[in-house]
Design a protein around this motif. Structure first.
Motif, mmCIF file in Angstrom:
data_model
loop_
_atom_site.group_PDB
_atom_site.id
_atom_site.type_symbol
_atom_site.label_atom_id
_atom_site.label_comp_id
_atom_site.label_asym_id
_atom_site.label_seq_id
_atom_site.Cartn_x
_atom_site.Cartn_y
_atom_site.Cartn_z
ATOM 1 N N GLY A 160 -41.013 -6.762 -17.077
ATOM 2 C CA GLY A 160 -42.037 -7.752 -17.723
ATOM 3 C C GLY A 160 -41.376 -7.983 -19.140
ATOM 4 N N ASP A 161 -41.599 -9.192 -19.754
ATOM 5 C CA ASP A 161 -41.212 -9.637 -21.030
ATOM 6 C C ASP A 161 -42.502 -9.604 -21.973
ATOM 7 O OD1 ASP A 161 -38.506 -10.144 -20.571
ATOM 8 O OD2 ASP A 161 -39.002 -12.025 -19.491
ATOM 9 N N PHE A 162 -42.385 -8.834 -22.964
ATOM 10 C CA PHE A 162 -43.327 -8.821 -23.997
ATOM 11 C C PHE A 162 -42.827 -9.362 -25.275
ATOM 12 C CE2 PHE A 162 -44.859 -5.997 -20.575
ATOM 13 C CZ PHE A 162 -46.328 -6.357 -20.672
ATOM 14 N N GLN A 169 -55.063 -9.297 -14.715
ATOM 15 C CA GLN A 169 -53.924 -9.681 -15.405
ATOM 16 C C GLN A 169 -52.803 -9.106 -14.787
ATOM 17 O OE1 GLN A 169 -54.080 -7.742 -19.919
ATOM 18 N NE2 GLN A 169 -53.015 -6.207 -18.805
ATOM 19 N N ALA A 170 -52.650 -7.999 -14.117
ATOM 20 C CA ALA A 170 -51.439 -7.417 -13.438
ATOM 21 C C ALA A 170 -51.115 -8.635 -12.630
ATOM 22 C CB ALA A 170 -51.872 -6.192 -12.775
ATOM 23 N N SER A 208 -51.056 -11.633 -12.616
ATOM 24 C CA SER A 208 -50.721 -12.971 -13.585
ATOM 25 C C SER A 208 -49.290 -12.469 -14.124
ATOM 26 C CB SER A 208 -51.703 -13.272 -14.568
ATOM 27 O OG SER A 208 -51.705 -12.334 -15.766
ATOM 28 N N ILE A 209 -49.075 -11.227 -14.613
ATOM 29 C CA ILE A 209 -47.808 -10.813 -15.098
ATOM 30 C C ILE A 209 -46.868 -10.858 -14.038
ATOM 31 C CG2 ILE A 209 -46.522 -8.946 -16.519
ATOM 32 C CD1 ILE A 209 -49.216 -8.253 -17.742
ATOM 33 N N ASN A 210 -47.128 -10.560 -13.003
ATOM 34 C CA ASN A 210 -46.205 -10.353 -11.982
ATOM 35 C C ASN A 210 -46.418 -11.358 -10.883
ATOM 36 O OD1 ASN A 210 -45.005 -7.536 -12.460
ATOM 37 N ND2 ASN A 210 -47.258 -7.285 -12.608
ATOM 38 N N GLU A 268 -50.306 -1.553 -11.709
ATOM 39 C CA GLU A 268 -49.739 -2.174 -12.869
ATOM 40 C C GLU A 268 -51.073 -2.666 -13.782
ATOM 41 O OE1 GLU A 268 -46.838 -2.775 -13.741
ATOM 42 O OE2 GLU A 268 -46.189 -1.576 -11.989
ATOM 43 N N SER A 269 -52.253 -2.546 -12.974
ATOM 44 C CA SER A 269 -53.454 -2.920 -13.720
ATOM 45 C C SER A 269 -53.653 -1.973 -15.218
ATOM 46 C CB SER A 269 -54.818 -2.813 -12.778
ATOM 47 O OG SER A 269 -55.095 -1.422 -12.523
ATOM 48 N N THR A 286 -48.570 -1.154 -19.711
ATOM 49 C CA THR A 286 -48.043 -2.224 -20.531
ATOM 50 C C THR A 286 -46.435 -1.770 -20.491
ATOM 51 O OG1 THR A 286 -49.968 -2.486 -22.284
ATOM 52 C CG2 THR A 286 -47.464 -3.067 -22.752
ATOM 53 N N THR A 328 -34.460 -9.969 -13.662
ATOM 54 C CA THR A 328 -34.950 -9.987 -15.194
ATOM 55 C C THR A 328 -34.488 -8.410 -15.770
ATOM 56 O OG1 THR A 328 -37.323 -10.701 -14.476
ATOM 57 C CG2 THR A 328 -37.140 -9.179 -16.374
#
Length: 582
Positions: A147-149, A270-271, A273-275, A335-336, A339, A385
């Motif tokens: 993931g990109d933060f 959220q998990a 949407s991120i993935n 993943e929920s 971070t 990624t």
């Protein structure tokens, strides 16, 4: 997934190439044997977002060297296995970079387990064994999240235990999908689940979903499940009887549940949407598989209604779309709570099995093309990624300059661009000159930047300030002829005892995020804080978390400590009787 038997061969070769082609286990052995070469010297890593997260491992290792036990002697946000593995590797490779040590130390567990998987699979198909081994090595060796933060390239020093869970889930998935020897399957399942439990409890929840699916389909035979479960619970019992770690760990988990009392549904969304790319491709693949398998699924359901049995349940459950659904559900559950992670990498063993089975039944058809397109759409994003982030970080570091320091040991082996280093110095000047303004901002519940902890200049300034603080402590000790034996920080991480070969007080939480991972101090925590020789409070800048931690610990510090200005960026609480305030 029914009746999958791996028969994918590699072409005939001669010499060393032939040996490697038939024995992927040799590649694993050679890779593991080469790791010490990268750890004998301190490699400089480009600084990255939330880079200080892995300093927690230095704090934990120092405590373990002192004889402290995670969960028993100090509160930790996760299980103790990762800390013990890191401590062992740090002892063997004292010059190894902490980020590499914390990332690679898990291979103490995963390498033997994937070796068992590869040994079982290569007897039938070396090609499939390589198909499982190479992605495992890729994600294990590159310490980057999927993931990109943060937009700038740098090292991923955060989410390490989350990455470790994903790598363990990968090994577990590979075993559940491909291993046929029940003894091997029992061993891999038992030790993978134990490792998942003692690294992060949400990992064992995700692993349980995978195991239940495999058990329902008959892929995890009853005798393997019984033996694996027996080993799992026997190990837990032994650890509890010898150290009390399990009950203490359970208490810590309950404390975290209370602190993080939020609804699961927003976290799941959220998990997802991120993935999104992986979840969407996997979901569409599941729908395609449902369409092709629906006649067999319906027939199995009717057979169960006519004559219920466990075997009939297995025929109903052993459908590729149900496997896909269970794997995605396990990934979303894990993943929920995260971070930073290598999210959904454990889908690949299942996707590989689906590709093999579909090709066997459909050949080079349009149906297979659709399945292959969706399968690779789910598999490629994590690989792409991690590859991109690794390339950007290391190619971009050509323009970086090593951080200058005197006291940071291997922790200070980082590099940063000049423009960001200059910005850090300018910000430090500003923080010192206008501290009341930043105090007011923190008291209002705001940070100077919404992404403050991800900003490279914050991470660089933290290291530089810590280096100055160590010098100031030594100067103070020399001037006052004292020695601070126990040191704590009123901050997220406390590597100072490790940097100075001192001790951290017992019972103080590590990874001190007061909003998620620091319970309200009880009597024994307050006693430990009251007895500490030196408590460091960073002020460049004051932050909401630091202010909240100060509110938690200052009541115990106030009666027996006096506050001094140690450096422009550090205040210190010195225990009365240690020295007179200058």
């Amino acid at each position: 997934m029914q009746g999958l038997s791996e028969t994918v061969p590699l072409g005939r070769r001669s010499g060393i190439g032939a040996i490697l082609a038939r024995k992927p286990l040799i590649v694993l052995a050679l890779t593991v044997a080469c790791l010490p070469l990268a750890l004998l010297v301190t490699v400089t890593m480009p600084i990255g977002p939330m880079y200080w997260d892995h300093y927690i491992y230095l704090d934990a290792a120092n405590r373990i060297f002192d004889g402290q036990i995670p969960s028993v002697d100090f509160f930790a946000p996760v299980g103790g296995l990762g800390y013990y593995l890191f401590a062992g590797w740090l002892y063997l490779f004292p010059n190894g970079h902490p980020l590499l040590l914390s990332s690679w130390s898990l291979m103490t567990v995963t390498a033997p387990l994937i070796a068992l998987v590869v040994l079982d699979v290569q007897k039938r198909s070396p090609a499939i064994a390589y198909g499982l081994l190479l992605p495992f090595l890729f994600f294990s060796l590159l310490p980057f999240n999927t993931g990109d933060f943060y937009p700038y390239p740098g090292s991923d020093g955060f989410g390490i235990y989350n990455r470790q869970i994903c790598q363990l889930l990968y090994v577990l998935a590979a075993a559940l999908v491909f291993v046929r020897g029940w003894k091997t399957l029992a061993a891999v399942t038992a030790f993978a689940m134990l490792a998942l439990l003692f690294i992060k409890v949400t990992g064992v929840v995700a692993g349980l979903v995978l195991c239940l699916m495999a058990f329902l389909t008959g892929r995890l035979p009853l005798r393997a499940a019984l033996v694996g479960g027996g080993v799992f619970f026997a190990a837990i019992g032994f650890i509890e009887l010898t150290s009390g770690t399990v009950s203490a760990y359970a208490t810590d988990i309950l404390s975290l549940v209370v602190i993080n009392d939020t609804s699961l549904l927003p976290r799941l969304l959220q998990a997802a949407s991120i993935n999104f790319s992986v979840v969407l491709a996997g979901g569409l693949l599941g729908l395609v598989l449902l369409g092709s398998e629906f006649p067999a699924f319906s027939a199995a359901t009717r057979a169960f209604v006519a004559k219920p049995s466990f075997r009939a349940i297995g025929r109903i459950a052993d459908q590729s779309f149900l496997w896909m659904g269970s794997f995605i559900a396990a990934g979303l559950l894990f993943e929920s709570q995260n971070t930073g992670s290598q999210a959904f990498i454990f889908l690949w063993p299942l996707l590989l099995a689906i590709l093999i089975e579909t090709y066997r039944h459909k050949g080079s058809s349009a149906s297979f093309a659709i399945v292959a397109f969706l399968a690779f759409s789910a598999a490629i994003p994590p690989v792409a990624t991690v590859t991109q982030k690794a390339a950007r970080a290391w190619i971009g570091s050509v323009n970086n300059r090593p951080l200058e320091h005197d006291n940071l040991k291997s922790m200070g082996a980082v590099s940063i661009r000049d423009i960001l280093s200059q910005r850090a110095q300018r910000l430090q000047t500003n923080y010192v000159a206008y501290r009341p303004a930043y105090d007011a901002l923190a008291e209002a519940g705001e940070l100077p930047s919404f992404l403050l902890y991800s900003d490279f200049e914050f991470q660089s300034l933290w290291l530089q300030s810590a280096d100055d603080a160590v010098s100031a402590i030594r100067a103070f000790e020399s001037a006052n002829k004292v020695r601070f034996e126990t040191i704590m920080t009123i901050d997220f991480t406390n590597p100072f005892p490790w940097l100075m070969d001192r001790h951290a007080p017992k019972y103080i939480a590590i990874g001190a995020d007061p909003y998620r991972a620091v319970p309200q101090p009880g009597p024994r925590v307050n006693e430990a804080v009251a007895a500490v020789d030196l408590a460091l409070y960073p002020t460049c800048p004051p932050t909401t978390a630091r202010l909240k931690l100060l509110g938690l610990y200052q009541p115990a510090l106030a009666p027996g400590h006096h506050r001094i200005t140690l450096t422009p960026c550090y205040d210190a609480f010195v225990r009365n009787g240690i020295a007179t305030a200058p």
